[in-house]
Design an enzyme around this catalytic site. Structure first.
Site, PDB file in Angstrom:
ATOM      1  CB  ILE A  12      -0.973  -0.056   1.244  1.00 45.26           C
ATOM      2  CG1 ILE A  12      -1.844  -1.046   1.293  1.00 45.26           C
ATOM      3  CG2 ILE A  12      -1.778   1.287   1.319  1.00 45.26           C
ATOM      4  CD1 ILE A  12      -2.604  -1.413   2.713  1.00 45.26           C
ATOM      5  N   GLY A 107      -8.842  -2.274 -13.586  1.00 47.63           N
ATOM      6  CA  GLY A 107      -8.291  -2.112 -12.468  1.00 47.63           C
ATOM      7  C   GLY A 107      -8.075  -0.557 -12.034  1.00 47.63           C
ATOM      8  CG  ASP A 109      -3.696  -0.939 -10.934  1.00 52.81           C
ATOM      9  OD1 ASP A 109      -4.687  -1.220 -11.542  1.00 52.81           O
ATOM     10  OD2 ASP A 109      -2.680  -1.927 -10.758  1.00 52.81           O
ATOM     11  NE  ARG A 110      -4.720  -2.705 -17.131  1.00 44.94           N
ATOM     12  CZ  ARG A 110      -5.823  -3.090 -17.576  1.00 44.94           C
ATOM     13  NH1 ARG A 110      -6.583  -3.735 -16.823  1.00 44.94           N
ATOM     14  NH2 ARG A 110      -6.137  -2.743 -19.001  1.00 44.94           N
ATOM     15  CB  THR A 186      19.872 -24.151 -12.498  1.00 44.90           C
ATOM     16  OG1 THR A 186      20.218 -25.558 -13.121  1.00 44.90           O
ATOM     17  CG2 THR A 186      18.202 -24.172 -12.290  1.00 44.90           C
TER      18      THR A 186
END
Length: 259
Positions: A12, A107, A109-110, A186
Site C-alpha cells: 500500500i 483496475g 491502478d490502470r 540453473t
C-alpha cells in the site's frame, strides 16, 4: 494536502501532494486480513511519522485492486483524516473513454495510469506496468483506452517456477543488472528466462500494438519491476514511476473542480 493511496497485492503506497508537488511518500505491506482498526493505527502513525498535520489534509483518493481490503482502507483513511475518501471505481469521473466489454473490471491502478498518460499528450501510447503482474494498457490517438493485456510479473514467474518444479531453486534478482542471455547455470537460466524473457515480451507486444494502431506508440514503463527489465528492452521507452499517483491526483481534481 491531497493524500493519494494505491493498494495492490503486495504494498500500500501513500503519497502526499501540495498542489502538484510531492510532499511525502511512504509504503506499507498489504495485509488483506487485517481490520479497520489496524489500518487506523497504521495510517495515524504513518502521517504522524511524516509530519502530516491532519487539519491540512484537504482530500483523500484511493485506488485499490484488492477488493477484500478496499472497504477497510476507505473507512480507516476517512476516520484518520476526517475527509470523505474518493474511491476510484465505477461512477467516478475520470475523463477516460474505456472501450471494454467490462469497463468496471479495469483496475483502479490502470485507470489512474491511463488518465495520467492521456494528460501527458503523447498519443497513442502503451503503459507497461511491471508489478506483481505485468500489464499493458493501450490508448489510441484520441486517448481512449482500447486494449489491455495481463500476464505474470517477473518475480511471480520465478516464484511459480520454484513452487511447481522440485529441482528449481529460489533465486534473487538485482535491479539494473544486465543478464547474459547465454546463461551457464540453473539460477542464471531462471533469471534470463524471467527478466530477458519479460523484456522480449514487451518488445513483441509493443510491436503488435504498433501494427494494430497504425503507428509507433509512446511507451511508458512503470512499476517496481521496471528496473529489472529496463536494460533488456530494445523498444524506445520513457520511465514513469509516478504515473499512477499522477493519475490519482488528476482524478481527484476532476471530481473536485471547485475546491
Amino acid at each position: 494536502m491531497l493524500i493519494a493511496v494505491i493498494a495492490d497485492n503486495s504494498h500500500i503506497r501513500v503519497n502526499g501532494f501540495k498542489g502538484d508537488e510531492l510532499a511525502m511518500t511512504a509504503s506499507i505491506a498489504t495485509e488483506p486480513r487485517q481490520t479497520v482498526d489496524y489500518y487506523i493505527c497504521i495510517f495515524d502513525q504513518l502521517f504522524s511519522f511524516n509530519g502530516v498535520k491532519k487539519e491540512r489534509i484537504e482530500g483523500v483518493v484511493l485506488g485499490s485492486v484488492v477488493p477484500q481490503l478496499t472497504g477497510a482502507l476507505s473507512s480507516a483513511l476517512g476516520w484518520v483524516t476526517g475527509r470523505r475518501v474518493l474511491n476510484v471505481s465505477s461512477g467516478v469521473k475520470t475523463g477516460l473513454n474505456i472501450r471494454s466489454d467490462q469497463p468496471q473490471q479495469v483496475g483502479a491502478d490502470r485507470v489512474a495510469a491511463a488518465v495520467a498518460a492521456k494528460a501527458r499528450g503523447k498519443l497513442p501510447c502503451v503503459v507497461v506496468d511491471c508489478g506483481a503482474a505485468t500489464t499493458f494498457t493501450v490508448l489510441d490517438q484520441d486517448g481512449a483506452l482500447v486494449a489491455s493485456a495481463i500476464t505474470a510479473g517477473v518475480r511471480m514467474s520465478l516464484d511459480a517456477l520454484h513452487a511447481q518444479s522440485a529441482q528449481l531453486p529460489t533465486v534473487a534478482l538485482d535491479n539494473g543488472v544486465k543478464y547474459d542471455v547465454l546463461a551457464r547455470n540453473t539460477a542464471d537460466a531462471m533469471r534470463v528466462g524471467a527478466v530477458v524473457g519479460a523484456a522480449a515480451m514487451i518488445d513483441g507486444m509493443v510491436a503488435r500494438y504498433a501494427e494494430a494502431l497504425g503507428e509507433t506508440p509512446q511507451v511508458w514503463l512503470t512499476g517496481e519491476g521496471g528496473q529489472l527489465v529496463a536494460r533488456h528492452i530494445e523498444t524506445c521507452w520513457d520511465g514513469a514511476d509516478d504515473l499512477v499517483f499522477e493519475g490519482l491526483r488528476l482524478i481527484w481534481e476532476k471530481n473536485h473542480p471547485n475546491r
